[in-house]
Design a protein around this motif. Structure first.
Motif, PDB file in Angstrom:
ATOM      1  N   SER A 179     -25.922   5.996  -5.203  1.00  0.00           N
ATOM      2  CA  SER A 179     -25.921   7.120  -4.267  1.00  0.00           C
ATOM      3  C   SER A 179     -24.811   8.123  -4.536  1.00  0.00           C
ATOM      4  N   PHE A 180     -25.106   9.365  -4.231  1.00  0.00           N
ATOM      5  CA  PHE A 180     -24.178  10.495  -4.208  1.00  0.00           C
ATOM      6  C   PHE A 180     -23.733  11.001  -5.579  1.00  0.00           C
ATOM      7  N   VAL A 181     -24.053  10.315  -6.654  1.00  0.00           N
ATOM      8  CA  VAL A 181     -23.609  10.786  -7.966  1.00  0.00           C
ATOM      9  C   VAL A 181     -24.296  12.106  -8.303  1.00  0.00           C
ATOM     10  N   ALA A 182     -25.628  12.133  -8.208  1.00  0.00           N
ATOM     11  CA  ALA A 182     -26.354  13.373  -8.490  1.00  0.00           C
ATOM     12  C   ALA A 182     -26.008  14.460  -7.490  1.00  0.00           C
ATOM     13  N   PHE A 183     -25.733  14.076  -6.264  1.00  0.00           N
ATOM     14  CA  PHE A 183     -25.431  15.027  -5.200  1.00  0.00           C
ATOM     15  C   PHE A 183     -24.093  15.724  -5.424  1.00  0.00           C
ATOM     16  N   LEU A 184     -23.101  14.971  -5.879  1.00  0.00           N
ATOM     17  CA  LEU A 184     -21.737  15.496  -5.957  1.00  0.00           C
ATOM     18  C   LEU A 184     -21.340  16.034  -7.322  1.00  0.00           C
ATOM     19  N   ALA A 185     -21.992  15.584  -8.383  1.00  0.00           N
ATOM     20  CA  ALA A 185     -21.543  15.958  -9.732  1.00  0.00           C
ATOM     21  C   ALA A 185     -21.549  17.471  -9.939  1.00  0.00           C
ATOM     22  N   GLY A 186     -22.640  18.130  -9.519  1.00  0.00           N
ATOM     23  CA  GLY A 186     -22.726  19.575  -9.705  1.00  0.00           C
ATOM     24  C   GLY A 186     -21.674  20.356  -8.940  1.00  0.00           C
ATOM     25  N   PRO A 187     -21.531  20.138  -7.595  1.00  0.00           N
ATOM     26  CA  PRO A 187     -20.499  20.859  -6.840  1.00  0.00           C
ATOM     27  C   PRO A 187     -19.082  20.602  -7.342  1.00  0.00           C
ATOM     28  N   ILE A 188     -18.765  19.359  -7.703  1.00  0.00           N
ATOM     29  CA  ILE A 188     -17.422  19.057  -8.210  1.00  0.00           C
ATOM     30  C   ILE A 188     -17.193  19.780  -9.527  1.00  0.00           C
ATOM     31  N   ALA A 189     -18.193  19.737 -10.414  1.00  0.00           N
ATOM     32  CA  ALA A 189     -18.048  20.425 -11.701  1.00  0.00           C
ATOM     33  C   ALA A 189     -17.882  21.926 -11.511  1.00  0.00           C
ATOM     34  N   ARG A 190     -18.637  22.496 -10.569  1.00  0.00           N
ATOM     35  CA  ARG A 190     -18.530  23.930 -10.311  1.00  0.00           C
ATOM     36  C   ARG A 190     -17.139  24.305  -9.810  1.00  0.00           C
ATOM     37  N   ARG A 191     -16.589  23.491  -8.919  1.00  0.00           N
ATOM     38  CA  ARG A 191     -15.263  23.786  -8.385  1.00  0.00           C
ATOM     39  C   ARG A 191     -14.173  23.572  -9.443  1.00  0.00           C
ATOM     40  N   LYS A 240     -17.503  27.668 -12.486  1.00  0.00           N
ATOM     41  CA  LYS A 240     -18.871  28.166 -12.569  1.00  0.00           C
ATOM     42  C   LYS A 240     -19.797  26.990 -12.815  1.00  0.00           C
ATOM     43  N   ALA A 241     -21.110  27.230 -12.615  1.00  0.00           N
ATOM     44  CA  ALA A 241     -22.094  26.177 -12.854  1.00  0.00           C
ATOM     45  C   ALA A 241     -22.117  25.829 -14.337  1.00  0.00           C
ATOM     46  N   SER A 242     -22.063  24.535 -14.639  1.00  0.00           N
ATOM     47  CA  SER A 242     -22.033  24.088 -16.031  1.00  0.00           C
ATOM     48  C   SER A 242     -22.740  22.749 -16.138  1.00  0.00           C
ATOM     49  N   LEU A 243     -23.802  22.694 -16.921  1.00  0.00           N
ATOM     50  CA  LEU A 243     -24.527  21.435 -17.098  1.00  0.00           C
ATOM     51  C   LEU A 243     -23.687  20.391 -17.839  1.00  0.00           C
ATOM     52  N   PRO A 244     -22.986  20.739 -18.936  1.00  0.00           N
ATOM     53  CA  PRO A 244     -22.145  19.724 -19.579  1.00  0.00           C
ATOM     54  C   PRO A 244     -21.062  19.180 -18.652  1.00  0.00           C
ATOM     55  N   ALA A 245     -20.428  20.060 -17.868  1.00  0.00           N
ATOM     56  CA  ALA A 245     -19.397  19.599 -16.942  1.00  0.00           C
ATOM     57  C   ALA A 245     -19.998  18.698 -15.870  1.00  0.00           C
ATOM     58  N   SER A 246     -21.190  19.025 -15.382  1.00  0.00           N
ATOM     59  CA  SER A 246     -21.846  18.189 -14.377  1.00  0.00           C
ATOM     60  C   SER A 246     -22.151  16.802 -14.943  1.00  0.00           C
ATOM     61  N   ALA A 247     -22.611  16.757 -16.182  1.00  0.00           N
ATOM     62  CA  ALA A 247     -22.894  15.466 -16.821  1.00  0.00           C
ATOM     63  C   ALA A 247     -21.630  14.626 -16.945  1.00  0.00           C
ATOM     64  N   GLY A 287     -25.836  13.129 -13.137  1.00  0.00           N
ATOM     65  CA  GLY A 287     -25.129  14.405 -13.038  1.00  0.00           C
ATOM     66  C   GLY A 287     -25.998  15.569 -13.472  1.00  0.00           C
ATOM     67  N   LEU A 288     -26.709  15.398 -14.582  1.00  0.00           N
ATOM     68  CA  LEU A 288     -27.589  16.468 -15.059  1.00  0.00           C
ATOM     69  C   LEU A 288     -28.774  16.677 -14.126  1.00  0.00           C
TER      70      LEU A 288
END
Length: 346
Positions: A270-282, A286-293, A79-80
């Protein structure tokens, strides 16, 4: 502004609670259930050398608990890694899955298994080296003197993505060739690894991964500040005193290391790194590294529970690698994200 920050914290806390719940579900429920009192009794006995519960102690301490621990850690790492690449390059396609980092690990691991007959830690070491080596090649190709200027960072970022995609295609061909040269048994083992699996989770792997994260997570915390400024664009960041080239290099090294250690521990899920950021942002707005992790951990824990406990009920006892579930659900979910984003922008 204060209200928005409070909302971000509240939703991040919800994600943290979801990780805790899914972790507990992974350990306590499934094909073998364990009560909460028995779990603490087993854990206490393991730590103090007390009397063990026959069967249950082994299942919990040697299978369920290390599996959940590694699943959580690789989810955080993937995710990070994805969020760092996507935020730095301001492109949702910039994730280790797409730009070749995962394929570098896969090609090196398959080469070690098929050609040298490697297994266990040797395969993980090969995957780590492959990911780091490919990342160095991609960065060198994309750099070519363009990351030093303030106005040329976006071009370099696009070149990094394109170079990564090209190398990923070449490495995919290498993996396919090696698979054709392997015997059936070896090919089956390789296929499980390529899909990403937690079936071989152990405390040794968990210890190595925890040690790596103990170094990398503080590094992420240090570069999080410059990353926020870099989001404004290379020109604005340079004007605010950020050394764009050095900052990008530090971000790439950290993100690649996170993806590499996670891939070495469980394969290219597959797809974990790809999706973690967009899902966390939605989810947080806003963009958040802790939420993405945390989203990465949620995806891996939920997918692994489904692969290990729900899939056998539907597939006549067949236990799937976790990467099969994330891959099957990732593509349609990504399409849903794109459709909803288009409706919101319309």
């Amino acid at each position: 502004m204060q209200r928005r920050g409070g909302l971000l914290l509240n939703r991040t806390a919800l994600l943290a609670a979801a990780v805790v719940v899914l972790f507990a579900v992974s350990v306590l429920l499934g094909s073998y259930t364990v009560t909460i009192p028995d779990f603490f009794k087993i854990l206490t006995a393991h730590l103090t050398g007390g009397e063990k519960i026959p069967g249950a102690s082994f299942i919990v301490m040697e299978n369920k608990l290390p599996r959940a621990v590694i699943g959580t850690m690789i989810g955080v790492a993937f995710g990070l890694a994805g969020a760092l690449f996507q935020t730095m390059l301001r492109n949702p396609l910039a994730s280790p899955d797409v730009i070749g980092i995962s394929y570098g690990a896969s090609a090196a691991a398959v080469l070690a298994i098929v050609v040298f007959g490697a297994s266990g830690a040797a395969v993980s070491g090969a995957a780590l080296g492959g990911a780091l080596g490919v990342a160095a090649i991609i960065y060198a190709i994309s750099n070519s003197g363009t990351l030093r200027g303030s106005g040329r960072g976006d071009a370099a970022g696009n070149r990094l993505i394109l170079a990564g995609m090209g190398i990923a295609a070449a490495l995919h061909a290498v993996v396919n060739f090696l698979m054709t040269r392997a015997d059936i048994r070896t090919a089956a083992d390789v296929l499980v690894w390529l899909n990403g699996s937690l079936n071989s989770a152990s405390w040794d792997r968990a210890g190595v991964l925890a040690l790596a994260l103990a170094v990398l997570l503080p590094a992420v915390a240090v570069i999080a500040g410059p990353l926020r400024i870099l989001e404004l664009g290379p020109d604005a960041a340079a004007g605010l005193g950020i050394r764009v080239g050095a900052t990008r290099l530090a971000l790439v090294i950290t993100a690649v290391a996170l993806a590499a250690v996670a891939t070495a521990a469980a394969g290219p899920v597959s797809f974990v790194a790809f999706l973690a950021g967009p899902i966390a942002r939605r989810f947080t707005g806003k963009a958040s590294l802790p939420a993405s992790a945390l989203v990465g951990a949620v995806i891996v824990l939920a997918a692994d529970y489904a692969a290990a406990n729900l899939a056998p009920l539907l597939l006549d006892g067949t236990v799937l690698p976790v990467g099969v579930i994330t891959g099957a659900l990732g593509a349609p979910f990504l399409l849903w994200l794109l459709v909803t984003a288009n409706r919101k922008d319309a």
